[in-house]
Design a protein around this motif. Structure first.
Motif, short mmCIF file in Angstrom:
data_model
loop_
_atom_site.label_atom_id
_atom_site.label_comp_id
_atom_site.label_asym_id
_atom_site.label_seq_id
_atom_site.Cartn_x
_atom_site.Cartn_y
_atom_site.Cartn_z
N VAL A 666 0.70 -1.08 -0.05
CA VAL A 666 -0.03 -0.02 0.18
C VAL A 666 0.80 1.20 0.09
N TYR A 667 1.94 1.38 0.68
CA TYR A 667 2.78 2.52 0.81
C TYR A 667 3.40 2.74 -0.39
N GLN A 668 3.48 1.76 -1.33
CA GLN A 668 4.18 2.18 -2.69
C GLN A 668 3.34 2.88 -3.47
N TYR A 669 1.81 2.25 -3.55
CA TYR A 669 0.82 2.74 -4.34
C TYR A 669 0.73 4.32 -3.72
N ALA A 670 0.60 4.43 -2.41
CA ALA A 670 0.38 5.86 -1.81
C ALA A 670 1.57 6.66 -2.34
N LEU A 671 2.64 6.37 -2.40
CA LEU A 671 3.75 7.22 -3.02
C LEU A 671 3.58 7.44 -4.34
N VAL A 672 2.98 6.39 -5.29
CA VAL A 672 2.96 6.83 -6.51
C VAL A 672 1.81 7.89 -6.89
N MET A 673 0.62 7.56 -5.87
CA MET A 673 -0.47 8.67 -5.90
C MET A 673 0.19 9.86 -5.59
N MET A 674 1.01 10.02 -4.58
CA MET A 674 1.47 11.42 -4.22
C MET A 674 2.33 12.14 -5.34
N ALA A 676 1.91 11.43 -8.36
CA ALA A 676 1.05 11.83 -9.50
C ALA A 676 0.30 13.08 -8.98
N VAL A 677 0.03 13.45 -7.97
CA VAL A 677 -0.79 14.68 -7.48
C VAL A 677 0.19 15.75 -7.61
N ILE A 678 1.57 15.48 -7.12
CA ILE A 678 2.38 16.54 -7.17
C ILE A 678 2.79 16.99 -8.49
N GLY A 679 2.72 16.16 -9.32
CA GLY A 679 2.95 16.21 -10.77
C GLY A 679 1.83 17.06 -11.56
N SER A 682 1.93 20.73 -10.06
CA SER A 682 2.94 21.65 -10.54
C SER A 682 2.47 21.83 -12.05
N TRP A 683 1.99 20.93 -12.94
CA TRP A 683 1.76 21.20 -14.20
C TRP A 683 0.66 22.71 -14.32
N PHE A 684 -0.35 22.33 -13.42
CA PHE A 684 -1.27 23.50 -13.17
C PHE A 684 -0.72 24.63 -12.90
N VAL A 685 0.21 24.79 -11.82
CA VAL A 685 0.93 25.76 -11.31
C VAL A 685 1.59 26.65 -12.39
N PHE A 686 2.45 25.78 -12.99
CA PHE A 686 3.55 26.35 -14.16
C PHE A 686 2.70 26.81 -15.22
N ARG A 687 1.75 26.17 -15.77
CA ARG A 687 0.85 26.58 -16.73
C ARG A 687 -0.09 27.77 -16.47
N GLY A 688 -0.10 27.79 -15.10
CA GLY A 688 -0.88 29.20 -14.80
C GLY A 688 0.04 30.30 -14.93
N GLY A 689 1.29 30.02 -14.34
CA GLY A 689 2.18 31.00 -14.33
C GLY A 689 2.50 31.65 -15.62
#
Length: 691
Positions: A666-674, A676-679, A682-689
């Motif tokens: 589960v901890y590996q799946y949680a890491l992947v999800m985190m 993905a969320v960070i990614g 980040s895409w929305f922030v940089f795109r908005g910037g």
């Protein structure tokens, strides 16, 4: 009646192939044999209707191909030439079918074999009854396919498979020429229908056509391309190497292929196209030279072989050479006459050889035979009949047909006609020699087979011998009976007590001149002969199925050939037989001595002039090398590596990498999800910037 002459073999094939298991081997044998006998009787009926009564016709069965201005009907051309071929094909094939019942009695696939035989015969009948080049090509390819199936019938033998492939490939080379010739004919004539082409031949005699950048005489090009197809199918020099290897098939196949069907297709094609060939003298010259060379070379090889079937096969090749050089000097009727007589005595020889092989427990090497004439006397006598006909000894059929072929070559009075005559004389001498070499090595001398084999030697059953008697009758009588109809004139009047005459000639009796005509009933004054002439002089016998320019009529000219020209074939034939007796009956050390003295020549001939080795070096090995390059470097290392195989490998690697994330923790799946969320954030922030 034409339907009964053509289609029973097809029905026999369909029943034996589709319902062979239901009706059993005997049922398949009965159906196919019955179909062939019906077809043979129908063909003989057509002989009386079309030739004797003089009523050729064309039966249109249906429309076949329609594409724009290109229209081809499926039709049966029932004229004198096709009916003669139908009679030959059906009679010989019927004999082969019946013979096969006994010969293949111990085979496990009788129904399949009989089905192939019937399909083979139907394809040949389609070929000879064709009304156009496209329909002829259909039958032509059907014969090629069936030859592949029959030669390789015993497919558990590697040699049989190799021989079948070789026959198929070599014939495809010739068939490429036939296909190009058909296309060229359509370009020049605007049709592939025989009637249209024959009517226009004279009008387009001077036309040219562009071929590979060269401006060539149109009819010469068409004829040479068609002759290329004939060379492959009829095993002429250059495309002949498949013929001896075809002996790997069962003996009935050898008889059918080499006597009346496949190998005669090329002769028929050139004869059928005689109205076109007559306006292409250069093509006729090529036909004559190739035919004469084939007759000579094949005869030289036949003298050195020890396989009984191969000796007869090379004899077939040699006799086909005779037919082609007859065609080359415009003696079309003489060529078909020799085709007809040859079918009887060559089928007799092949089936007789099969009877010997059957008695010898499948042994084919003549060096392991000897002393058989007391064991199988009927086969021995019938082989004598076939050999006498082949050697051209009177009154057997080969005497009449071979001699008119040679006389016509001499009467052509051209350099290639003279070449053909003397090559044919040399081949006639060698033919007589190796025929008696075969007879004496097989049936005479001390027994050379193992004692166990000698104890079991017995005569063939009646079902195998009966067809031989039918063929022997043709080998004895066909030449004498049909000479007047096929080629006109009287043959060798000195022997019969009659005066030598031509088709028509004039005799001076003082100031009075009378005209005489040769008919089936003898020599008549012209005014007395009209009732006889309709059926049996050459012109009315062949009608419009063969065409010869008046200045090219070498058959008529042959009847006036000098005495020595007429007698030379018989003389050399007797000398060949005499030499055979000296070498293999009385002074048996002669062959060994000759081989020792002329070792290089014998090696050349025994190895078949090294044609196979030459082709292997020039074509086969380079083709394999080129194929290997394309296979390894092109297909495997380039196309597969960068294409399907490469994509598959990349997919597997990618899947392997992704599969590492499927650990079940589960901890590996949680890491992947985190991640993905960070990614995503980040895409929305940089795109908005940057927006």
């Amino acid at each position: 009646m034409e339907l009964l002459a053509v289609f029973p073999p097809l029905f026999g094939f369909l029943i034996a192939a589709l319902f062979g298991k239901q009706i059993g081997d005997k049922g398949a044998q009965f159906v196919t044999c019955a179909g062939m006998i019906v077809a043979a009787l129908a063909a003989c009926s057509l002989f009386f209707t079309v030739i004797l009564a003089g009523h050729p016709y064309t039966a249109v069965l249906s429309e076949w191909i329609t594409s724009g201005d290109f229209n081809v009907s499926w039709a049966l051309r029932i004229d004198q030439l096709s009916v003669v071929m139908m009679c030959v094909v059906n009679i010989v094939s019927a004999c082969v079918h019946v013979y096969s019942v006994g010969y293949m009695g111990h085979d496990d696939h009788k129904a399949r074999f009989m089905a192939y035989l019937s399909l083979f015969t139907f394809a040949m009948l389609m070929l000879v009854s064709a009304d156009n080049l496209l329909q002829l090509f259909f039958g032509w390819e059907g014969v090629g396919l069936c030859s592949y199936l029959l030669i390789g019938f015993w497919n558990h033998k590697h040699s049989a498979n190799a021989a079948a492939v070789k026959a198929f490939v070599v014939n495809r080379i010739g068939d490429f020429g036939l296909a190009l010739g058909t296309m060229a004919a359509f370009v020049v004539f605007g049709s592939v229908e025989f009637d249209v082409m024959f009517e226009q031949a004279g009008a387009v005699a001077e036309n040219t056509i562009e071929f590979f950048g060269f401006e060539l005489h149109a009819l010469t090009l068409i004829c040479l391309l068609l002759f290329m197809g004939a060379m492959g199918k009829s095993a002429q020099l250059g495309l002949h190497t498949w013929l001896p290897d075809a002996m790997e098939g069962p003996t009935p196949v050898s008889a059918l292929i080499h006597a009346a069907t496949m190998v005669t297709a090329g002769v028929f094609l050139v004869a059928r196209m005689s109205p076109v060939f007559e306006y292409a003298p250069d093509a006729l010259m090529v036909v004559a030279v190739v035919g004469a060379s084939t007759a000579f070379v094949a005869a030289t090889i036949g003298m050195t072989q020890f396989d009984i079937k191969r000796v007869i096969a090379y004899s077939t090749m040699s006799q086909l050479g005779y037919m082609f050089f007859a065609l080359g000097v415009s003696a079309y009727s003489a060529a078909i006459f020799h085709l007809m007589t040859h079918a009887f005595f060559k089928a007799l020889l092949f089936l007789g050889a099969g009877s010997v092989i059957h008695a010898m427990s499948n042994e084919q090497d003549m060096r392991k035979m000897g002393g058989l004439y007391k064991k199988i006397p009927v086969t021995y006598a019938l082989m004598w009949v076939g050999s006498l006909a082949l050697a051209g000894i009177p009154p057997f059929a080969g005497y009449f047909s071979k001699d008119i072929v040679l006389e016509a070559a001499w009467a052509d009075h051209t350099w290639f006609g003279n070449f053909a005559y003397w090559a044919g004389i040399a081949a006639a001498f060698m033919t007589a020699f190796y025929s008696w070499r075969l007879i004496l090595m097989t049936f005479h001398g001390p027994p050379r087979a193992h004692q166990k084999v000698m104890k079991h030697i017995h005569e063939s059953p009646a079902v195998m011998l009966a067809p031989l008697f039918v063929l022997a009758t043709g080998a004895v009588l066909a030449g004498f009976i049909f000479y007047g109809g096929f080629v006109g004139g009287s043959h060798h009047g000195a022997e019969s007590g009659h005066e030598e005459v031509a088709q028509e000639h004039h005799e001076e009796e003082g100031p009075h001149q009378e005209t005489f005509v040769v008919t089936k009933d003898g020599v008549h004054k012209k005014e007395e002969a009209e009732g006889h002439r309709i059926a049996w002089d050459k012109e009315s016998f062949w009608g419009e199925s063969l065409f010869v320019k008046d200045e090219n009529d070498t058959v008529d000219a042959a009847h006036g050939a000098p005495f020595w020209v007429k007698k030379m074939p018989l003389l050399v034939g007797l000398l060949g037989i005499g030499l055979g007796y000296l070498a293999y009956m009385f002074f048996t050390g002669i062959p060994v001595t000759v081989v020792r003295i002329f070792k290089p020549i014998h090696t050349l001939l025994f190895n078949k002039w090294f044609f196979d080795e030459l082709y292997d070096r020039l074509f086969v090995k380079p083709a394999f090398k080129i194929g290997n390059v394309f296979w390894v470097k092109g297909d495997q290392n380039t196309i597969d590596r960068l294409g399907p195989d490469g994509i598959a490998r990349k997919t597997l690697r990618t899947a392997g990498m992704l599969s590492r994330f499927q650990s079940g923790y589960v901890y590996q799946y949680a890491l992947v999800m985190m991640i993905a969320v960070i990614g995503i954030v980040s895409w929305f922030v940089f795109r908005g910037g940057y927006g």
